[in-house]
Structures are given as structure tokens and as C-alpha cells.
Design a protein around this motif. Structure first.
Motif, mmCIF file in Angstrom:
data_model
loop_
_atom_site.group_PDB
_atom_site.id
_atom_site.type_symbol
_atom_site.label_atom_id
_atom_site.label_comp_id
_atom_site.label_asym_id
_atom_site.label_seq_id
_atom_site.Cartn_x
_atom_site.Cartn_y
_atom_site.Cartn_z
ATOM 1 N N THR A 13 0.832 -1.202 0.000
ATOM 2 C CA THR A 13 0.000 0.000 0.000
ATOM 3 C C THR A 13 0.866 1.253 0.000
ATOM 4 O O THR A 13 0.533 2.252 -0.639
ATOM 5 N N LEU A 14 1.999 1.183 0.700
ATOM 6 C CA LEU A 14 2.926 2.314 0.743
ATOM 7 C C LEU A 14 3.457 2.649 -0.651
ATOM 8 O O LEU A 14 3.825 3.800 -0.927
ATOM 9 N N THR B 107 1.777 5.559 -2.068
ATOM 10 C CA THR B 107 2.290 6.819 -1.559
ATOM 11 C C THR B 107 3.623 7.174 -2.198
ATOM 12 O O THR B 107 3.834 8.298 -2.655
ATOM 13 N N SER C 291 -12.744 5.986 2.059
ATOM 14 C CA SER C 291 -11.317 6.299 2.023
ATOM 15 C C SER C 291 -10.848 6.533 0.590
ATOM 16 O O SER C 291 -10.071 7.448 0.314
ATOM 17 N N TRP D 259 0.570 12.325 0.709
ATOM 18 C CA TRP D 259 1.005 10.950 0.492
ATOM 19 C C TRP D 259 2.092 10.574 1.505
ATOM 20 O O TRP D 259 2.151 9.430 1.969
ATOM 21 N N GLY E 142 0.353 9.927 4.614
ATOM 22 C CA GLY E 142 -0.248 8.604 4.502
ATOM 23 C C GLY E 142 0.757 7.491 4.723
ATOM 24 O O GLY E 142 0.433 6.456 5.319
ATOM 25 N N THR F 116 1.320 7.206 8.371
ATOM 26 C CA THR F 116 0.101 6.636 8.966
ATOM 27 C C THR F 116 0.005 5.142 8.702
ATOM 28 O O THR F 116 -0.347 4.350 9.597
ATOM 29 N N LEU F 117 0.313 4.729 7.479
ATOM 30 C CA LEU F 117 0.265 3.308 7.122
ATOM 31 C C LEU F 117 1.202 2.480 7.990
ATOM 32 O O LEU F 117 0.821 1.432 8.521
ATOM 33 N N SER G 144 -5.617 6.193 4.181
ATOM 34 C CA SER G 144 -4.732 5.103 4.611
ATOM 35 C C SER G 144 -5.470 3.866 5.106
ATOM 36 O O SER G 144 -4.888 3.046 5.815
#
Length: 445
Positions: free
Chosen positions: A157-158, A161, A258, A292, A295, A298-299, A360
Motif C-alpha cells: 500500500t505504501l 504513496t 477512504s 502521500w 499517509g 500513517t500506514l 490510509s
């Protein structure tokens, strides 16, 4: 070695495999991070070049929003179809095919054409990119047991970003100095380079779905999630039972809200920063990467917290559902405070914080559904969720474009407030509905 030693040694090797995914798992995960970086650079390029494209082609905000919404026309359909296909065919070849199609889809608009070409190429690109995130997550998670999936899931997922953070300044420079069509050639070339690397190093992991009785390509052991069984075995619950579970429904609703925030970041954030908050083009090109980056932090924080809670025996409904709900609530709070403060600086800070935090939720949704769905139903469950969620990308760009055309620059802020309301609904859904342990028992997963 005696016959009695053999089972003990096999058990020890199996336990070591469970606790040590190995270097190959992290190499594949790294490639999948880059895969998602390219994926979102492809998406972000139109947002970065929004003003240049509109000026070059004479498009209204509604026209430009329509072109971006076209990207999601087949996005969801492809996510479902390929997600279910991913339960039956090697993920390596699906990912390779997607990457090659991304590059090819950039070429017509890079060569020339107007609004019709933009819409046509964005439809094709969307169809090729629709399954990317769930399939990439499935490929990464196939190398890890459930209790070790938070970090690789967060890293993939990162990649979203990192794709925007790295692409924003570079593509902005290309757009400014060489035109927006040159930026399309850049992302197409990078996609081809990744495809070569994946062809050489990519593989499916040992925790690939249990639809085969043999280990996946590149793995060292048989599947450990469950006994090897046909994907159509009556031992597996029907997709219908998964899709009607409260956990799948709650995760999907929350993830939809989201993704609405993600769509705003991709399509309208650069224009909002320049036209709504009066930042220069150069400053906006830098600031667009900040949410990003927020995020990303946060992730990683969410993955660490969730993993810590689960290692201590905290149920997923708290470790994933409640933590995810908290992210959406904090993002909504930032958006709701924006109209109450004065000054470009505070408004910008709240905007980028709200977008970064609320965008996120993806890892929470993916790992929650991966826990709920058995291996032979995981691709379809993830793909269908992604299909429903990404309809936010189909709706949001056009809705915001119409708000800007009808309300002027004030339409940007009104769009943010409307997003806050959606995020609050998503937080409630995540908090009250997500409970994988309960629903696994009910569905027989």
C-alpha cells in the motif's frame, strides 16, 4: 535418518517456513511496492497536468472530470473478473500482463489527440489497472502467514504513496519543461522496465491459494493456509456468503469512503492548491506529495499498532476494525475544521493531514478480507471489494468538477466538507461491522 526422525524434521522445517518467509518473499514484496508506485504514477500524471491539459485542449472542469472518471468505467469490472481469475491462474503472469498493458495504453494520448483520445485511453488504462491493487496484495500476502501480513500489506500500500511522492516533482518538471504528453512517455517506459524485472524475479508464494495440490511457482513448501483442495470444493463457502457478511460489507463501505479521498488527491488536489488556496505551480507540485507522505507514516504506524495488538491476542475487530475507524474519523475531523480556520497555511495543513490520514484505510481493508476469506476465495473477495470501492473514483472526479464549475473556487472546499461526511459514515461502518472471527464462523470459512 530414521523413519521416526522424518516427521519431526518435516514439522521443524514447516515451522521454520511459517516464521521465516525468506529473502525471496521480501524481493517479491519490493517489486510489488515498485509495481504500485508505477500504478499510481500513471494515475497521478493527469492530476499533475490538469491545468496544462485543460488549457491545451480547451476543456472545462466538468470535461476534465469526465475524462478522469472514464478511467474507472471498466476499472471495477476488470477488478472483479481478474480477481476471480487470480484464484485459478498464476499471479506472476497476471501482474506481468497488467504492467505491459499500462505502458501500451499510454501511447495513443502521448502521440496526440483530443478529449476523445483521452477518454478512450483512460478507459483502457483503467481496465488494465483495476485489478492491480488486490492482485498485488494477494501476491505479496501469498508469501506470508496471517500473523505476518500487516507489514508486507502496508508496504505494498505504501507503494501508492511512494509513487506519488517520487512522481510528483519529477513529472511536474517534465510537464513544465517538455509538455504533458512527454510525461506519458516517461511512465510508459518505466512500466516496461518493471515488466522485465518482474519476468525475471517474480513468483507466487508458498501461501498461494489452496486451489492447487502442489506448491506455487518459486515456493519451497506446500500451502500452509489450509489443506490442498479444489477451488470449487464444497468445503469452501460460496462467494455470496462472504459478500453478505458484516465484515466484508463494513470493510467495503469504509474503504469506499477512504478511496473517495484518494480520488480527490489524484485528480483535484493540484488544482485546489493552485486555484483554491493560491499556491504557485511550483509550490503546489511539492505540496501535492505531502499528504502521500503523511499517509506513508500513517500506514506504517497502523501496521505496527495492529501487529502489536494482534500479537498480544487482541481480536481483529479491535486491532483492525477499530483502528481503521479511528483513521477515518481523524481524517473527517481535519476536513470539518477547515472552514473554521483562516489563512492559507492552516487550511493547507488540515487538507494534507486529512487526505493523508483518511486515505490510509486500504491495508486495514485488505488484511481484514484476507483474514475472512479462505485462500481459494481470497482473489474474488478482494477483487470484488476493490471493484465496489473504486466506483468512488468513477463518481468523485465528475462530482467535484461540477461543483467547481457551478460554485467557482469555493466548490473545492465544499467538496472537502462533503468528503468528511462520507468518512464519518465509513468510520461507523468499520467500527460496528468488522469482526472477521465472528463472520468466519458464520460463513464456514
Amino acid at each position: 535418518m530414521t523413519a521416526a526422525d522424518t516427521p519431526a524434521r518435516q514439522l521443524a522445517q514447516a515451522n521454520q517456513a511459517v516464521h521465516d518467509p525468506g529473502a525471496r518473499a521480501w524481493i517479491v514484496t519490493g517489486l510489488l511496492v515498485v509495481f504500485m508506485m508505477i500504478n499510481f504514477a500513471d494515475k497521478a500524471v493527469f492530476g499533475l497536468a490538469a491545468d496544462e491539459i485543460r488549457a491545451d485542449l480547451g476543456l472545462s472542469a466538468t470535461d476534465f472530470g469526465l475524462a478522469n472518471s472514464a478511467f474507472f468505467l471498466l476499472f471495477s469490472v476488470a477488478a472483479v473478473a481478474v480477481g476471480m481469475l487470480a484464484d485459478r491462474v498464476p499471479l506472476k503472469w497476471l501482474l506481468l500482463t497488467m504492467a505491459l498493458l499500462w505502458s501500451v495504453a499510454q501511447v495513443p494520448a502521448a502521440l496526440g489527440g483530443g478529449l476523445a483520445v483521452l477518454i478512450g485511453t483512460r478507459i483502457v488504462l483503467g481496465a488494465a489497472e483495476g485489478p492491480a491493487f488486490p492482485v498485488a496484495q494477494q501476491a505479496a500476502l501469498s508469501w506470508f502467514p496471517d500473523h505476518k501480513r500487516n507489514l508486507p500489506g502496508a508496504l505494498v500500500t505504501l507503494g501508492v504513496t511512494l509513487g506519488v511522492i517520487t512522481a510528483a516533482p519529477g513529472l511536474t518538471w517534465v510537464i513544465t519543461n517538455h509538455g504533458w504528453r512527454s510525461a506519458l512517455w516517461v511512465v510508459a517506459s518505466v512500466g516496461l522496465v518493471w515488466a522485465v524485472a518482474w519476468f525475471v524475479f517474480g513468483a507466487d508464494g508458498r501461501y498461494r491459494d489452496a486451489g492447487s495440490a502442489t506448491p506455487a511457482e518459486g515456493s519451497a513448501a506446500t500451502y500452509a493456509d489450509s489443506p490442498a483442495t479444489s477451488a470449487d470444493s464444497p468445503g469452501w463457502p460460496a462467494y455470496r456468503r462472504i459478500f453478505t457478511s458484516r465484515t466484508w460489507t463494513g470493510a467495503t463501505i469504509a474503504y469506499f469512503t477512504s478511496y473517495w479521498a484518494v480520488a480527490l488527491m489524484l485528480v483535484w488536489l493540484p488544482s485546489y492548491l493552485k486555484n483554491g488556496l493560491d499556491h504557485s505551480s511550483a509550490t503546489a507540485g511539492t505540496l501535492v506529495a505531502v499528504p502521500w507522505a503523511v499517509g506513508a507514516v500513517t500506514l506504517l504506524g497502523q501496521a505496527a499498532l495492529t501487529g502489536w495488538l494482534m500479537r498480544r491476542g487482541v481480536a481483529s475487530r479491535w486491532a483492525r476494525g477499530r483502528v481503521g475507524a479511528g483513521l477515518l474519523f481523524l481524517g473527517a475531523l481535519c476536513f470539518l475544521v477547515m472552514p473554521l480556520v483562516d489563512g492559507t497555511g492552516p487550511k493547507t495543513a488540515l487538507l494534507v493531514a486529512g487526505l493523508g490520514i483518511s486515505g490510509s484505510f486500504a491495508t486495514v481493508a485488505i488484511t481484514t478480507v484476507a483474514e475472512l476469506a479462505p485462500p481459494a476465495r481470497r482473489g474474488g473477495a478482494l477483487g470484488t471489494m476493490n471493484a465496489v470501492v473504486t466506483t468512488a473514483g468513477l463518481i468523485a472526479p465528475t462530482v467535484v468538477g461540477r461543483m467547481v464549475d457551478s460554485q467557482g473556487d469555493g466548490g473545492y472546499q465544499n467538496a472537502v466538507v462533503a468528503s468528511a461526511v462520507l468518512l464519518l459514515l465509513g468510520a461507523v461502518a468499520a467500527c460496528t461491522l468488522i469482526d472477521p472471527a465472528r463472520d468466519k464462523a458464520r460463513t464456514g470459512a
